[in-house]
Write a protein that holds these residues in place. Structure first.
Motif, short mmCIF file in Angstrom:
data_model
loop_
_atom_site.label_atom_id
_atom_site.label_comp_id
_atom_site.label_asym_id
_atom_site.label_seq_id
_atom_site.Cartn_x
_atom_site.Cartn_y
_atom_site.Cartn_z
N LEU A 97 0.82 -1.21 0.00
CA LEU A 97 0.00 0.00 0.00
C LEU A 97 0.86 1.25 0.00
O LEU A 97 0.59 2.21 -0.75
CB LEU A 97 -0.93 -0.01 1.21
CG LEU A 97 -1.89 1.18 1.37
CD1 LEU A 97 -2.75 1.33 0.13
CD2 LEU A 97 -2.76 0.98 2.61
N LEU A 98 1.91 1.27 0.81
CA LEU A 98 2.79 2.43 0.86
C LEU A 98 3.48 2.67 -0.47
O LEU A 98 3.77 3.82 -0.84
CB LEU A 98 3.83 2.24 1.97
CG LEU A 98 3.29 2.28 3.41
CD1 LEU A 98 4.36 1.81 4.39
CD2 LEU A 98 2.81 3.68 3.77
N ALA A 99 3.73 1.60 -1.20
CA ALA A 99 4.42 1.73 -2.49
C ALA A 99 3.56 2.43 -3.54
O ALA A 99 4.08 2.85 -4.58
CB ALA A 99 4.82 0.34 -3.00
N THR A 100 2.27 2.59 -3.29
CA THR A 100 1.39 3.24 -4.26
C THR A 100 1.27 4.74 -4.04
O THR A 100 0.62 5.44 -4.82
CB THR A 100 -0.03 2.63 -4.19
OG1 THR A 100 -0.62 2.94 -2.92
CG2 THR A 100 0.02 1.12 -4.37
N LEU A 101 1.90 5.25 -2.96
CA LEU A 101 1.79 6.68 -2.66
C LEU A 101 2.73 7.50 -3.52
O LEU A 101 3.76 7.01 -4.00
CB LEU A 101 2.09 6.92 -1.18
CG LEU A 101 1.19 6.22 -0.17
CD1 LEU A 101 1.59 6.59 1.25
CD2 LEU A 101 -0.28 6.56 -0.42
#
Length: 295
Positions: free
Chosen positions: A106-110
């Motif tokens: 999820l963090l990689a999509t920011l």
């Protein structure tokens, strides 16, 4: 030294003009004047002394000292816990890997400008894309201690200090619609007024911006048990949690750590009504996770 010439050693976003455009008074959102030893609001005249070169201090101390005594005590307990943790660096490495790795996809999509409320030492940077502009808002200066570089071999981002702003989520020192995403990893339960934090995040997020909230000590819903959400925690923990839920039928309160404030999911639903839509609600380990999007 004259006004607007601060000696601050930032490794990221270390541009005084950027700071002047980004930061506002946390109390009234007016423009700030920067001096060598203080920052002053141009409207309410509130002054914020600057004693550290590797952070910007915009914590409204008078509020904390006069009104938030219990909050200060909870902060001290939390600080001691993490101080004990870094005393054994391998334990700290394992702890952060265990807590953050499930959120890595999820963090990689920011992208864009990301604010981390109560982000501690900024280790979440390890899981963010390299081109993200990361800003850490944190009330405790203990996170600037050099001991955290002891885990830099596992987390190279710890070799450099994050863009550190000392402050609290209830009074965000940023203009409206400044951020593409806001993070709150296990910090909401430490807030003095969590409802106000939600309102402040809404104010500083851009339209369509994302708010990732991870909460501790949350009481699961009955449908969480029916969906076997806790199965990843193991049968023993699932059974313990189920028994605790049954005990709540007898009007016992859900267990709460000493340094946490109690937050009900029904309260969160009220706080986000009309401001956020829920993109995702899930249990990741023992933590209730919300991915919200600003309407």
């Amino acid at each position: 030294m004259s006004k607007n010439e601060m000696q601050i050693d930032f490794t990221q976003l270390a541009n005084v003009h950027f700071l002047q455009n980004l930061l506002v008074c946390p109390l009234c959102q007016a423009r700030l004047d920067f001096y060598h030893d203080a920052i002053a609001c141009t409207s309410c005249a509130q002054k914020f002394p600057q004693v550290q070169k590797n952070c910007i201090d915009l914590l409204p101390d008078h509020l904390v000292e006069n009104e938030w005594n219990q909050w200060g005590e909870r902060q001290q307990e939390m600080e001691q816990w993490y101080s004990d943790l870094i005393a054994i660096p391998l334990h700290a490495e394992w702890c952060f890997a265990n807590d953050y790795t499930p959120y890595a996809p999820l963090l990689a999509t920011l992208s864009g400008l990301v604010l981390d409320i109560g982000g501690g030492n900024g280790v979440v940077r390890h899981f963010l894309p390299k081109d993200v502009q990361y800003i850490l808002l944190e009330p405790s200066l203990e996170w600037l201690a050099t001991e955290w570089t002891l885990i830099a071999k596992r987390y190279p981002c710890m070799e450099t200090k994050p863009f550190f702003v000392r402050g609290i989520g209830e009074y965000l020192p940023f203009p409206q619609q400044s951020f593409d995403a806001v993070l709150s990893f296990w910090s909401m339960n430490h807030a003095h007024q969590p409802e106000q934090v939600f309102h402040e995040v809404y104010r500083v997020l851009r339209a369509g911006g994302r708010f990732l909230v991870i909460l501790e000590d949350m009481e699961p819903l009955w449908r969480d048990f029916a969906a076997r959400t806790y199965i990843t925690l193991g049968v023993a923990h699932w059974a313990h949690t189920f028994v605790q839920k049954l005990c709540c039928l007898g009007r016992q309160k859900w267990s709460l750590q000493n340094d946490h404030v109690r937050i009900q999911e029904s309260e969160i639903q009220q706080w986000i009504a009309g401001n956020f839509q829920i993109v995702r609600r899930s249990w990741i380990g023992q933590y209730l996770t919300f991915e919200l999007q600003k309407i």
